[in-house]
Design a protein around this motif. Structure first.
Motif, PDB file in Angstrom:
ATOM      1  N   LYS A 139       1.011  -1.320   0.006  1.00  0.00           N
ATOM      2  CA  LYS A 139       0.013  -0.146  -0.046  1.00  0.00           C
ATOM      3  C   LYS A 139       0.984   1.212   0.015  1.00  0.00           C
ATOM      4  N   LYS A 140       1.745   1.400  -0.908  1.00  0.00           N
ATOM      5  CA  LYS A 140       2.856   2.521  -0.822  1.00  0.00           C
ATOM      6  C   LYS A 140       3.373   2.901   0.262  1.00  0.00           C
ATOM      7  N   ASP A 141       3.872   1.781   1.082  1.00  0.00           N
ATOM      8  CA  ASP A 141       4.517   2.091   2.269  1.00  0.00           C
ATOM      9  C   ASP A 141       6.014   2.243   1.698  1.00  0.00           C
ATOM     10  N   LEU A 142       6.503   3.357   1.981  1.00  0.00           N
ATOM     11  CA  LEU A 142       7.868   3.616   1.639  1.00  0.00           C
ATOM     12  C   LEU A 142       9.155   2.899   2.159  1.00  0.00           C
ATOM     13  N   LYS A 143       8.747   2.458   3.506  1.00  0.00           N
ATOM     14  CA  LYS A 143       9.952   1.654   4.261  1.00  0.00           C
ATOM     15  C   LYS A 143       9.844   0.522   3.766  1.00  0.00           C
ATOM     16  N   GLU A 144       8.814  -0.341   3.698  1.00  0.00           N
ATOM     17  CA  GLU A 144       8.767  -1.547   3.241  1.00  0.00           C
ATOM     18  C   GLU A 144       9.130  -1.673   1.568  1.00  0.00           C
ATOM     19  N   ALA A 145       8.639  -0.436   0.842  1.00  0.00           N
ATOM     20  CA  ALA A 145       9.515  -0.690  -0.605  1.00  0.00           C
ATOM     21  C   ALA A 145      11.007  -0.575  -0.386  1.00  0.00           C
ATOM     22  N   ALA A 146      11.578   0.314   0.361  1.00  0.00           N
ATOM     23  CA  ALA A 146      12.889   0.337   0.626  1.00  0.00           C
ATOM     24  C   ALA A 146      13.537  -1.215   0.761  1.00  0.00           C
ATOM     25  N   LYS A 147      12.738  -1.987   1.648  1.00  0.00           N
ATOM     26  CA  LYS A 147      13.341  -3.258   2.034  1.00  0.00           C
ATOM     27  C   LYS A 147      13.278  -4.144   0.907  1.00  0.00           C
ATOM     28  N   ASN A 148      12.190  -4.089  -0.028  1.00  0.00           N
ATOM     29  CA  ASN A 148      12.075  -4.869  -0.992  1.00  0.00           C
ATOM     30  C   ASN A 148      12.811  -4.523  -2.252  1.00  0.00           C
TER      31      ASN A 148
END
Ligand code: AMP
Ligand code: MG
Length: 310
Positions: free
Chosen positions: A261-270
């Motif tokens: 859901k456009k979570d930037l922290k999660e996006a950085a991790k992935n």
């Protein structure tokens, strides 16, 4: 989390013999070696095919040990108290009588230092008599590794041992802060710049092009999956991998999501996981949807920009 003491001892065994090992940290996996040994540090550059002008970050587990090598100042202590151990690297003045190998610093009078938070990294550092020089465990210009398997994907049998610490929790390199004069951020990363600003009570500049500090070639290709990347695209071309920031209702096998859901922290991790996954398939190019440019989005965009350099 359980850990295997014999693996920590094995890691020490190789490091004491001036070998390089794969080293888990919360940011990305490092290629670690004794920072006091020229022989060991040279192996890092050789394995990574890294330019010797690009200095290495050195990892510590105590201020006492850091004191042997660096001059500490007030700004450092403020940030250290708040965020260490954690995903932030400091550039400090090197002490004249430090034992850090000149290969590690490219003969500079400064040193980049970090206190990793990963429990195995700490356990290992605690039983060593030296700090560990450790850049990311990938061939220079390629994608950073976030698991033991990724390190194997980069080096195959060429490294003697990888300490398995599971998947890196942050998944993106540390934020680098120079504390040599007026504080400056040299690289965006695992700690958002607003958090650094808050502790130092001022707005810290992000100066990636400061010629006095930044190593040559900072804007060259980096974090690259080895195929062209097109940024800020609304849709992919045919047979192109498409990286998106959040899940879409209408999806496709060529769509790769950085977060639900456009979570930037999660996006950085992935980010690196997704890039490596795509790299290991048969795509000829990658399109990326526009990523918001705030918080961790800034660091993600910086990585993607470097990965798309032609
Ligand atoms: P990496 O290549 O991911 O290991 O990141 C290391 C980066 O840390 C280098 O590219 C430099 O930008 C920075 N760095 C390391 N040592 C120093 C230093 N002594 N002074 C300034 N920057 C440094
Ligand atoms: Mg790197």
């Amino acid at each position: 989390m359980n850990y295997n003491l014999s693996n920590i001892k094995k890691a020490k065994y190789y490091l004491d013999k001036n070998e390089c090992i794969g080293f888990p940290t919360e940011t990305v996996y490092g290629l670690a070696a004794n920072a006091y040994s020229k022989k060991a540090a040279l192996k890092i550059f050789k394995l990574k095919k890294r330019n010797k002008r690009n200095p290495l970050i050195v990892h510590y587990c105590s201020l006492k040990m850091l004191n042997n090598d660096c001059m500490i100042n007030e700004e450092f202590l403020k940030l250290y108290k708040k965020y260490c151990p954690g995903p932030v690297t400091f550039v400090l003045k090197l002490k004249k009588n430090s034992n850090i190998s000149k290969i590690v610093t490219n003969n500079k009078k400064t040193l980049a230092v970090r206190f990793p938070r990963h429990h195995l990294a700490i356990k290992l550092l605690k039983i060593l008599k030296y700090p560990l020089a450790a850049p990311s465990a990938n061939i220079s210009s390629k994608i950073s590794p976030v698991t033991k398997e990724d390190v194997k994907d980069e080096f195959g049998e060429r490294i003697k041992f990888i300490l398995d610490g599971g998947r890196s929790k942050i998944g993106l390199e540390s934020t680098i802060v120079s504390l040599l004069g007026k504080p400056k951020i040299l690289r965006l990363g695992g700690i958002e710049r607003k958090k650094i600003n808050k502790v130092l009570r001022k707005k810290i500049l992000y100066k990636k092009n400061d010629k006095t500090i930044v190593v040559p070639g900072q804007l060259s290709l980096h974090y690259s999956p080895g195929i062209p990347i097109r940024l800020n695209k609304k849709k992919p071309k045919e047979n192109e991998a498409f990286i998106l920031i959040k899940k879409r209702k209408k999806t496709s096998k060529d769509y790769y999501y950085l977060s639900k859901k456009k979570d930037l922290k999660e996006a950085a991790k992935n980010l690196y996981k997704v890039l490596r996954n795509i790299k290991n398939k048969d795509y000829k190019s990658i399109a990326v949807e526009k990523i918001p440019n705030y918080g961790f989005g800034e660091a993600i965009n910086e990585r993607l920009k470097r990965a798309s350099v032609k």
